[in-house]
Design a protein around this motif. Sequence first.
Motif, PDB file in Angstrom:
ATOM      1  N   LYS A   1      -8.010   4.055   8.833  1.00 19.42           N
ATOM      2  CA  LYS A   1      -7.405   5.180   8.129  1.00 19.42           C
ATOM      3  C   LYS A   1      -8.421   5.758   7.167  1.00 19.42           C
ATOM      4  O   LYS A   1      -9.209   5.039   6.573  1.00 19.42           O
ATOM      5  CB  LYS A   1      -6.157   4.737   7.339  1.00 19.42           C
ATOM      6  N   SER A   2      -8.383   7.047   7.013  1.00 17.53           N
ATOM      7  CA  SER A   2      -9.280   7.714   6.093  1.00 17.53           C
ATOM      8  C   SER A   2      -8.723   7.614   4.677  1.00 17.53           C
ATOM      9  O   SER A   2      -7.519   7.719   4.460  1.00 17.53           O
ATOM     10  CB  SER A   2      -9.424   9.179   6.490  1.00 17.53           C
ATOM     11  N   LEU A   3      -9.616   7.420   3.721  1.00 16.63           N
ATOM     12  CA  LEU A   3      -9.234   7.361   2.314  1.00 16.63           C
ATOM     13  C   LEU A   3     -10.202   8.246   1.543  1.00 16.63           C
ATOM     14  O   LEU A   3     -11.405   8.020   1.562  1.00 16.63           O
ATOM     15  CB  LEU A   3      -9.312   5.918   1.796  1.00 16.63           C
ATOM     16  N   GLN A   4      -9.673   9.262   0.908  1.00 18.45           N
ATOM     17  CA  GLN A   4     -10.521  10.185   0.162  1.00 18.45           C
ATOM     18  C   GLN A   4     -10.409   9.882  -1.324  1.00 18.45           C
ATOM     19  O   GLN A   4      -9.323   9.716  -1.855  1.00 18.45           O
ATOM     20  CB  GLN A   4     -10.086  11.624   0.423  1.00 18.45           C
ATOM     21  N   VAL A   5     -11.563   9.823  -1.975  1.00 21.32           N
ATOM     22  CA  VAL A   5     -11.620   9.530  -3.399  1.00 21.32           C
ATOM     23  C   VAL A   5     -12.493  10.585  -4.067  1.00 21.32           C
ATOM     24  O   VAL A   5     -13.588  10.883  -3.592  1.00 21.32           O
ATOM     25  CB  VAL A   5     -12.219   8.128  -3.647  1.00 21.32           C
TER      26      VAL A   5
ATOM     27  N   SER B   1     -19.525   3.719   3.295  1.00 25.54           N
ATOM     28  CA  SER B   1     -18.197   3.263   3.726  1.00 25.54           C
ATOM     29  C   SER B   1     -18.115   1.745   3.799  1.00 25.54           C
ATOM     30  O   SER B   1     -17.143   1.138   3.346  1.00 25.54           O
ATOM     31  CB  SER B   1     -17.841   3.862   5.091  1.00 25.54           C
TER      32      SER B   1
ATOM     33  N   ARG C   1     -15.703  -0.486   1.501  1.00 25.81           N
ATOM     34  CA  ARG C   1     -14.707  -1.377   2.138  1.00 25.81           C
ATOM     35  C   ARG C   1     -14.831  -2.789   1.599  1.00 25.81           C
ATOM     36  O   ARG C   1     -13.825  -3.456   1.321  1.00 25.81           O
ATOM     37  CB  ARG C   1     -14.882  -1.376   3.660  1.00 25.81           C
TER      38      ARG C   1
END
Length: 57
Positions: free
Chosen positions: A5-9, A31, A35
């Motif tokens: 899943k993509s997670l944008q910060v 990434s 992670r």
Amino acid sequence: MTRPKSLQVHVSFELAERVRNAAERRDISVSEWIRSLLQQACVSVRPTTSCGVAAEQ
């Protein structure tokens, strides 16, 4: 492995540069490094359970 899943910060320009540099010093992708930090944070908060974060190879 299930599809990631993509997670944008959103971070400051300076923090983004520091993150990129830290990952580069470890010779891994941003990434992959993030992670690993998320996985460690989950373990340190709840040592008896997992956050379900899978590190990609």
